[in-house]
Design a protein around this motif. Structure first.
Motif, short mmCIF file in Angstrom:
data_model
loop_
_atom_site.label_atom_id
_atom_site.label_comp_id
_atom_site.label_asym_id
_atom_site.label_seq_id
_atom_site.Cartn_x
_atom_site.Cartn_y
_atom_site.Cartn_z
N VAL A 214 0.85 -1.20 0.00
CA VAL A 214 0.00 0.00 0.00
C VAL A 214 0.88 1.25 0.00
O VAL A 214 0.67 2.18 -0.78
N SER A 215 1.87 1.27 0.89
CA SER A 215 2.78 2.42 0.97
C SER A 215 3.55 2.61 -0.33
O SER A 215 3.70 3.73 -0.83
N ARG A 216 4.04 1.51 -0.89
CA ARG A 216 4.83 1.60 -2.12
C ARG A 216 3.97 2.08 -3.28
O ARG A 216 4.42 2.86 -4.13
N LEU A 217 2.72 1.63 -3.33
CA LEU A 217 1.84 2.05 -4.41
C LEU A 217 1.60 3.56 -4.36
O LEU A 217 1.68 4.25 -5.38
N PHE A 218 1.32 4.08 -3.17
CA PHE A 218 1.11 5.51 -3.05
C PHE A 218 2.37 6.28 -3.43
O PHE A 218 2.29 7.32 -4.09
N ALA A 219 3.50 5.77 -3.03
CA ALA A 219 4.76 6.44 -3.39
C ALA A 219 4.93 6.47 -4.90
O ALA A 219 5.44 7.44 -5.46
N GLY A 220 4.49 5.42 -5.56
CA GLY A 220 4.62 5.36 -7.01
C GLY A 220 3.68 6.28 -7.75
O GLY A 220 3.83 6.50 -8.96
N LEU A 221 2.70 6.85 -7.05
CA LEU A 221 1.74 7.75 -7.69
C LEU A 221 2.19 9.20 -7.65
O LEU A 221 1.49 10.09 -8.14
N THR A 222 3.35 9.46 -7.08
CA THR A 222 3.79 10.84 -6.88
C THR A 222 4.11 11.56 -8.19
O THR A 222 4.03 12.79 -8.25
#
Length: 231
Positions: free
Chosen positions: A209-217
């Protein structure tokens, strides 16, 4: 995964995804309706009223889809009432411009998130989610409003940029909290992250979940630039 047949039991992750998005759309309808009332001119009032009406249509489509799947829509939404309401309470805008930035940034990054997750659900769910988070026209209108305000008063850019970054941070924290309490949804998110190349089968669902949000930056940075704001 369910294909909509009453004889099939929908997956818990898909039910969670649709319940979460349905409640998010309902809340967005109320918030945009309020923003329309606060808008400084008739054109802006009309634009935001139209956006609110679109959110309500999306909510009804999601609500009806849950019913079609044999799921109580209110029961599907209920687990997400407290966390979403808490996020909105912590990110209450102080003025109309902050409210526009919240709509633009919040809807943008959450829409990216929902699209990635929906890709690993059934085709009907993916199509419905794509339609519910399709906000290009509204984003263009809101982005133009913020950009015009910043061009008229450049001192607004710094505070609004900070506000946008805070919104993303709060969204990540809330997503992690929701995922921790909804393991089926977290597993769906992890699958979506892996398919998008933002995760791997070796990490936990919460880490995904954290990595996915980071990838949306990257998309988030583009949205800030469209409003005349910096990352």
């Amino acid at each position: 995964m369910t294909n909509g047949s009453p004889s099939e039991t929908p997956s818990a992750g898909v039910v969670d995804l649709l319940g979460l998005l349905a409640y998010a759309e309902l809340v967005s309808f109320f918030r945009l309706s309020g923003d329309a009332g606060l808008a400084p001119d008739l054109a802006a009032k009309g634009e935001l009223a139209g956006a609110a009406a679109a959110e309500y249509r999306h909510y009804r489509l999601l609500h009806d889809r849950l019913t079609e799947m044999g799921v109580d829509p209110e029961a599907a939404m209920e687990p997400f009432v407290e966390p979403l309401d808490a996020w909105h309470a912590r990110t209450e805008p102080k003025n109309w411009l902050e409210s526009l930035v919240k709509t633009y940034v919040g809807d943008g990054i959450s829409g990216d998130f929902y699209r990635v997750v929906a890709k690993v659900a059934d085709a009907r769910t993916a199509e419905l989610v794509d339609g519910a988070v399709d906000d290009d026209e509204r984003a263009e209108v809101i982005g133009a409003r913020v950009r015009a305000a910043v061009e008229a008063d450049p001192k607004l850019a710094g505070p609004l940029s900070l506000w946008a970054r805070r919104l993303v941070g709060e969204a990540l924290s809330q997503a992690q909290l929701v995922a921790a309490h909804r393991p089926e949804l977290a597993a769906l998110v992890a699958a979506g992250a892996e398919r998008a190349g933002e995760g791997s089968g070796r990490e936990s669902d919460l880490a995904a979940v954290s990595r996915l949000f980071a990838g949306l930056t990257e998309a988030h940075s583009a949205r800030l630039a469209a409003m005349g704001l910096s990352t």
